[in-house]
Design a protein around this motif. Structure first.
Motif, short mmCIF file in Angstrom:
data_model
loop_
_atom_site.label_atom_id
_atom_site.label_comp_id
_atom_site.label_asym_id
_atom_site.label_seq_id
_atom_site.Cartn_x
_atom_site.Cartn_y
_atom_site.Cartn_z
N ASN A 168 69.03 18.45 13.86
CA ASN A 168 70.14 18.26 12.52
C ASN A 168 69.86 19.72 11.56
N LYS A 169 70.77 19.31 11.08
CA LYS A 169 70.68 20.58 10.20
C LYS A 169 69.69 20.39 8.96
N GLY A 170 68.21 21.44 8.61
CA GLY A 170 67.60 21.35 8.19
C GLY A 170 66.04 20.91 8.98
N GLN A 171 66.42 20.68 10.49
CA GLN A 171 65.06 20.16 10.85
C GLN A 171 64.24 21.48 11.11
N MET A 172 65.23 23.12 11.45
CA MET A 172 64.64 24.09 12.03
C MET A 172 64.50 24.79 10.77
N VAL A 173 63.15 26.16 11.23
CA VAL A 173 62.21 26.25 10.40
C VAL A 173 63.33 27.58 9.99
N LYS A 174 63.75 28.04 8.68
CA LYS A 174 64.92 28.62 8.55
C LYS A 174 65.18 29.93 8.96
N PRO A 175 64.75 31.09 9.08
CA PRO A 175 65.01 31.91 10.09
C PRO A 175 66.25 31.33 11.31
N PHE A 176 65.32 30.83 12.32
CA PHE A 176 65.90 30.03 13.73
C PHE A 176 67.45 29.81 13.06
N GLU A 177 66.85 27.84 11.87
CA GLU A 177 67.91 27.88 12.11
C GLU A 177 69.98 28.91 11.64
N ALA A 178 69.25 29.64 10.45
CA ALA A 178 69.90 31.14 10.37
C ALA A 178 70.85 31.87 11.19
N ALA A 179 69.94 32.24 11.60
CA ALA A 179 70.35 32.50 13.45
C ALA A 179 71.14 31.81 13.92
N ALA A 180 70.91 30.42 14.38
CA ALA A 180 71.51 29.85 15.51
C ALA A 180 73.12 28.95 14.56
N LEU A 181 72.83 29.27 13.26
CA LEU A 181 74.21 27.94 12.51
C LEU A 181 75.50 29.48 11.80
N ASN A 182 75.23 30.93 12.61
CA ASN A 182 75.44 32.14 12.37
C ASN A 182 76.35 32.59 13.85
N LEU A 183 75.93 31.64 15.35
CA LEU A 183 76.55 32.44 15.86
C LEU A 183 77.88 31.43 16.28
N GLN A 184 78.41 31.99 17.38
CA GLN A 184 79.86 31.61 17.89
C GLN A 184 79.24 30.48 18.75
N GLU A 185 79.66 29.48 19.89
CA GLU A 185 79.55 29.17 20.99
C GLU A 185 79.34 29.90 21.71
N ASN A 186 78.24 29.87 22.63
CA ASN A 186 77.56 30.57 23.81
C ASN A 186 77.11 31.74 23.34
N GLU A 187 77.15 32.32 22.27
CA GLU A 187 76.69 33.40 21.96
C GLU A 187 74.96 32.97 21.52
N ILE A 188 74.15 34.96 21.50
CA ILE A 188 73.32 35.15 22.04
C ILE A 188 73.17 36.01 20.70
N SER A 189 71.83 35.58 20.03
CA SER A 189 71.61 36.48 18.84
C SER A 189 70.75 37.43 19.23
N ASP A 190 71.03 38.41 18.46
CA ASP A 190 69.52 39.75 18.37
C ASP A 190 68.35 38.79 18.40
N PRO A 191 66.86 39.70 18.22
CA PRO A 191 66.41 39.09 18.23
C PRO A 191 66.00 38.45 16.85
N ILE A 192 65.49 37.30 17.08
CA ILE A 192 64.44 37.02 14.90
C ILE A 192 63.78 36.90 14.57
N GLU A 193 62.83 36.96 13.69
CA GLU A 193 60.98 36.40 13.53
C GLU A 193 61.34 35.54 12.53
N SER A 194 60.31 34.46 13.05
CA SER A 194 60.07 33.58 12.25
C SER A 194 58.77 32.63 12.25
N GLU A 195 57.69 32.62 11.16
CA GLU A 195 56.55 31.57 11.18
C GLU A 195 55.96 31.93 13.07
N PHE A 196 56.50 31.49 13.69
CA PHE A 196 56.23 31.20 14.84
C PHE A 196 55.94 31.75 16.30
N GLY A 197 56.76 32.86 15.32
CA GLY A 197 57.10 34.61 16.87
C GLY A 197 58.20 34.71 16.31
#
Length: 455
Positions: free
Chosen positions: A240-269
């Motif tokens: 659900n939107k708002g469930q993930m930490v912000k950096p993860f969600e921002a990266a995921a929701l800026n992708l097209q389906e099946n697209e892979i993000s560049d490396p992003i940093e969150s508080e977990f790594g």
């Protein structure tokens, strides 16, 4: 990924009212095919459920092991579950609970060398049975608790009611064990830029391998350090939107389906993320996580930083409260002067329940003292802490003068129990309830409408 994600990230592992011991006590029995002890509406209590509750009670030191009482408690809870599922104001979370059960299964699997070993340890024949057992426990917990909260949401007690409760039950109230109130400042070691770049480069290489023909799923199984999803190819469904930490969600929701993000940093790594599907505010994604375990030098740097903060506090240049707010990475405590909550939600912690690492650091310290910076680990993540002893409460008999808030909670719990009992009794005339004949001799508190069942 760590269990601290339970609020903001990845569905959380083992979120339940039952303790982890309860989870183990129930799952280790593994008797999914056994006799029915009672039917409540369309809910069922198995004989193994009764036995598991009794075993758990014995493990916790319960003096009373009356089988009839344990059955009645289970029937009462099943009635709440039955009523909750009919309550239109309680959200139907079947899909989320099923996915949560899968996540818990993956977390359990990460603690064993293979699936066969895990199933043998928990005494289940196959993965389906174990997942089904987890889902059953979570379903009952969610609906039972949701209905409990709906019934008791307006419960309150006045000071006079607290006093009356104390006067009536004071001879039965337990003695308080030795307790302390603790406050902490916790920081995660900061990785050097070189260390971060190494993690980023590793993820870039993994991404290139995927683009070159490897599957994201296979690479997640090999490289991801998220215990909750690695065994499942990094997959999380119905996020659900708002469930993930912000950096993860921002990266995921800026992708097209099946697209892979560049490396992003969150508080977990550091992560790379693949968006699989999105429908409105719900989406499916895979990710690969590299946590970045701090080096010895990074740990030493963090200790030095926290010891310098301790020095400011000891010299009177900053209060512990202000330092916790400014520097602590622990979101649970930084906004509450660093005070660590006890098991009952108060600020008091029984000394004998303090984890060994912390207990060792507190040895010989008195009220007002602060430990030097030390290394600890929670949910497989390294952290550095200093802890202050805010108060010391010797063992004593409960009194209104010293334990008013504790007694108030006891009085409130009693009132809530009475509200639940009243609700249950109001539903008895209109709810089908059938109890197996082996319990005909039981003297139940509530007037359960018993009908004979085939033995």
């Amino acid at each position: 990924m760590t269990n601290k994600l339970k609020i903001t990230f990845l569905l959380g592992i083992f979120i339940m009212i039952f303790s982890s011991n309860m989870m183990n006590a129930q799952l280790k029995q593994g008797d999914l095919v056994d006799g029915i002890s009672a039917v409540i509406g369309d809910e069922i209590v198995l004989e193994s459920d009764v036995l598991e509750q009794m075993n758990y009670g014995k493990q916790q030191g319960a003096a009373n092991t009356d089988k009839c009482e344990f059955l009645e408690n289970l029937i009462s809870n099943k009635l709440l579950v039955y009523e909750a599922k009919k309550d239109t104001l309680i959200e139907n979370r079947s899909a989320a609970i099923k996915e949560q059960a899968n996540a818990k299964y993956r977390q359990m699997l990460s603690q064993f060398p293979d699936e066969k070993t895990m199933l043998a340890a928990y005494k289940f024949r196959n993965a389906y049975e174990l997942k089904n057992a987890i889902e059953k426990i979570d379903t009952d917990q969610y609906y039972g608790q949701a209905k409990y909260q709906r019934i008791t949401e307006k419960a309150d007690v006045t000071p006079n009611e607290v006093t009356d409760f104390y006067n009536m039950y004071k001879t039965q109230l337990p003695q308080v064990k030795d307790e302390v109130t603790l406050a902490q400042i916790m920081i995660y070691p900061t990785l050097t830029e070189a260390h971060k770049q190494d993690l980023i480069n590793r993820l870039k290489k993994i991404k290139q391998d995927i683009l070159g023909g490897e599957t994201f799923e296979s690479q997640a199984r090999i490289y991801s350090e998220d215990e909750g999803s690695a065994a499942n190819g990094g997959l999380y469904k119905n996020i659900n939107k708002g469930q993930m930490v912000k950096p993860f969600e921002a990266a995921a929701l800026n992708l097209q389906e099946n697209e892979i993000s560049d490396p992003i940093e969150s508080e977990f790594g550091f992560h790379i993320i693949q968006l699989l599907k999105r429908s409105g505010k719900v989406y499916d994604a895979r990710h690969i996580l590299l946590k970045g375990v701090p080096t010895d030098d990074e740990l030493k740097t963090a200790k030095a930083k926290l010891d310098s903060i301790r020095g400011l506090i000891v010299d009177g240049k900053m209060t512990f409260k202000d330092a916790a707010f400014r520097f602590s990475d622990d979101k649970r405590t930084k906004f509450n002067a660093g005070v660590i909550p006890g098991a009952d939600g108060s600020d008091k912690i029984e000394r004998e329940s303090i984890p060994g690492t912390i207990s060792y650091e507190l040895a010989g310290l008195n009220k007002g003292d602060i430990t030097t910076a030390f290394e600890d680990e929670e949910n497989k993540r390294k952290e550095i802490k200093i802890i202050k002893i805010e108060d010391v409460i010797p063992s004593h008999q409960i009194t209104l003068e010293t334990d008013f808030s504790r007694i108030k909670q006891m009085a409130l719990n009693k009132k809530k129990s009475e509200m639940i009992e009243k609700f249950v009794n109001s539903k008895l005339p209109t709810t089908f309830i059938s109890i197996d004949g082996r319990y005909d001799s039981c003297s139940f508190k509530s007037n359960w409408k018993k009908q004979s069942m085939a033995k």
